[in-house]
Write a protein that holds these residues in place. Structure first.
Motif, PDB file in Angstrom:
ATOM      1  N   GLN A   7      -1.875   1.784 -14.735  1.00 35.97           N
ATOM      2  CA  GLN A   7      -0.950   2.784 -14.203  1.00 35.97           C
ATOM      3  C   GLN A   7      -0.896   2.702 -12.682  1.00 35.97           C
ATOM      4  N   THR A   8       0.299   2.692 -12.140  1.00 35.13           N
ATOM      5  CA  THR A   8       0.486   2.714 -10.691  1.00 35.13           C
ATOM      6  C   THR A   8       0.205   4.127 -10.189  1.00 35.13           C
ATOM      7  N   SER A   9      -0.606   4.245  -9.145  1.00 36.36           N
ATOM      8  CA  SER A   9      -0.977   5.566  -8.636  1.00 36.36           C
ATOM      9  C   SER A   9       0.069   6.107  -7.670  1.00 36.36           C
ATOM     10  N   ASP A  10       0.028   7.421  -7.457  1.00 36.01           N
ATOM     11  CA  ASP A  10       0.916   8.036  -6.464  1.00 36.01           C
ATOM     12  C   ASP A  10       0.673   7.438  -5.083  1.00 36.01           C
ATOM     13  N   GLU A  11      -0.595   7.166  -4.773  1.00 29.94           N
ATOM     14  CA  GLU A  11      -0.947   6.618  -3.463  1.00 29.94           C
ATOM     15  C   GLU A  11      -0.324   5.234  -3.260  1.00 29.94           C
ATOM     16  N   GLU A  12      -0.336   4.417  -4.310  1.00 23.39           N
ATOM     17  CA  GLU A  12       0.284   3.093  -4.215  1.00 23.39           C
ATOM     18  C   GLU A  12       1.779   3.208  -3.968  1.00 23.39           C
ATOM     19  N   VAL A  13       2.429   4.136  -4.685  1.00 20.38           N
ATOM     20  CA  VAL A  13       3.864   4.334  -4.500  1.00 20.38           C
ATOM     21  C   VAL A  13       4.171   4.756  -3.072  1.00 20.38           C
ATOM     22  N   LEU A  14       3.415   5.719  -2.561  1.00 18.79           N
ATOM     23  CA  LEU A  14       3.659   6.214  -1.204  1.00 18.79           C
ATOM     24  C   LEU A  14       3.429   5.111  -0.168  1.00 18.79           C
ATOM     25  N   ALA A  15       2.421   4.268  -0.392  1.00 18.09           N
ATOM     26  CA  ALA A  15       2.156   3.172   0.541  1.00 18.09           C
ATOM     27  C   ALA A  15       3.291   2.139   0.539  1.00 18.09           C
ATOM     28  N   LEU A  16       3.798   1.821  -0.638  1.00 20.94           N
ATOM     29  CA  LEU A  16       4.907   0.848  -0.741  1.00 20.94           C
ATOM     30  C   LEU A  16       6.173   1.399  -0.087  1.00 20.94           C
ATOM     31  N   LEU A  17       6.463   2.668  -0.303  1.00 22.56           N
ATOM     32  CA  LEU A  17       7.649   3.280   0.297  1.00 22.56           C
ATOM     33  C   LEU A  17       7.514   3.367   1.810  1.00 22.56           C
ATOM     34  N   ALA A  18       6.299   3.682   2.292  1.00 23.00           N
ATOM     35  CA  ALA A  18       6.079   3.758   3.741  1.00 23.00           C
ATOM     36  C   ALA A  18       6.244   2.386   4.385  1.00 23.00           C
ATOM     37  N   ALA A  19       5.739   1.343   3.721  1.00 22.25           N
ATOM     38  CA  ALA A  19       5.864  -0.016   4.257  1.00 22.25           C
ATOM     39  C   ALA A  19       7.328  -0.431   4.311  1.00 22.25           C
ATOM     40  N   ALA A  20       8.077  -0.082   3.274  1.00 18.82           N
ATOM     41  CA  ALA A  20       9.508  -0.417   3.261  1.00 18.82           C
ATOM     42  C   ALA A  20      10.253   0.329   4.360  1.00 18.82           C
ATOM     43  N   ALA A  21       9.911   1.601   4.569  1.00 18.60           N
ATOM     44  CA  ALA A  21      10.560   2.379   5.613  1.00 18.60           C
ATOM     45  C   ALA A  21      10.248   1.824   6.998  1.00 18.60           C
ATOM     46  N   ALA A  22       9.026   1.330   7.177  1.00 20.97           N
ATOM     47  CA  ALA A  22       8.638   0.761   8.464  1.00 20.97           C
ATOM     48  C   ALA A  22       9.399  -0.517   8.776  1.00 20.97           C
ATOM     49  N   ARG A  23       9.755  -1.278   7.732  1.00 20.16           N
ATOM     50  CA  ARG A  23      10.514  -2.504   7.966  1.00 20.16           C
ATOM     51  C   ARG A  23      11.929  -2.191   8.428  1.00 20.16           C
TER      52      ARG A  23
END
Length: 216
Positions: A200-216
């Motif tokens: 299962q993908t965790s909430d923390e993993e989702v938030l980290a992926l979204l933050a990395a995408a936003a930073a790009r």
């Protein structure tokens, strides 16, 4: 075909998308992911396309006593899609459907607030929107999401997943959206069997992926 994990599946699917639709490199694109597992697949796609990444929250409506068996799905705005045939075969009563719908709408709203936070929604109108999940079984969740997204007037709407059941893939054709799948096996018993790692993908993993995408 067996994917090591969702990230690898996303990289493979990104290449499949560009092979199928080369114009994605030159047109305005927004990538949406169905959380949680869909975000890990969508992140490499958004990175390759140089596109914004956002979430679209839709929740499966599980059958009584068989939560993994979807009798439909609902989006955060309340749009609901039901598998009427399955509802009749399982003799699911309306009171159960209304009860589970309210529960899942509340959960969809909670997850949307958690994952998006204070960020504005990604632009959709007049853009090519690629909706991504880690797999397609019955297609109920995808149909609910796509039904809502059509009302946002994208220039083009595409659903993409590494693996899909034949029935699930066929269920999307009536919506008139594009589809790209890495594999549509004749014998499909579940999305997880196509991954070596399908925790299962965790909430923390989702938030980290979204933050990395936003930073790009």
């Amino acid at each position: 075909m067996l994917f090591r994990n969702r990230a690898e599946a996303g990289k493979f699917l990104a290449r499949e998308l560009l092979d199928a639709i080369p114009t994605l490199r030159s047109e305005p694109v927004t990538v949406l992911a169905i959380p949680r597992g869909g975000v890990a697949v969508a992140a490499p796609i958004a990175e390759l396309l140089g596109a914004p990444l956002d979430v679209f929250v839709a929740r499966k409506l599980g059958a009584p006593g068989q939560e993994e068996l979807g009798i439909g799905a609902v989006a955060a705005d309340g749009t609901r899609v039901l598998d009427d045939t399955l509802v009749q075969v399982l003799r699911v009563n309306r009171s159960y459907i209304e009860k589970i719908t309210k529960i899942e709408i509340a959960e969809a709203k909670r997850r949307l607030a958690l994952f998006r936070g204070a960020r504005a929604p990604a632009p959709l109108r007049g853009r090519t929107v690629v909706l991504v999940d880690d797999g397609l079984a019955t297609g109920g969740t995808a149909r609910a999401a796509l039904t809502v997204l059509q009302a946002e007037h994208p220039s083009r709407l595409i659903f993409a997943a590494p693996v899909a059941s034949m029935d699930g893939a066929e269920s999307l054709t009536a919506l008139g959206v594009g589809t790209v799948f890495s594999a549509v096996p004749k014998h499909f018993h579940g999305v997880g069997e196509w991954y070596e790692e399908f925790g299962q993908t965790s909430d923390e993993e989702v938030l980290a992926l979204l933050a990395a995408a936003a930073a790009r």
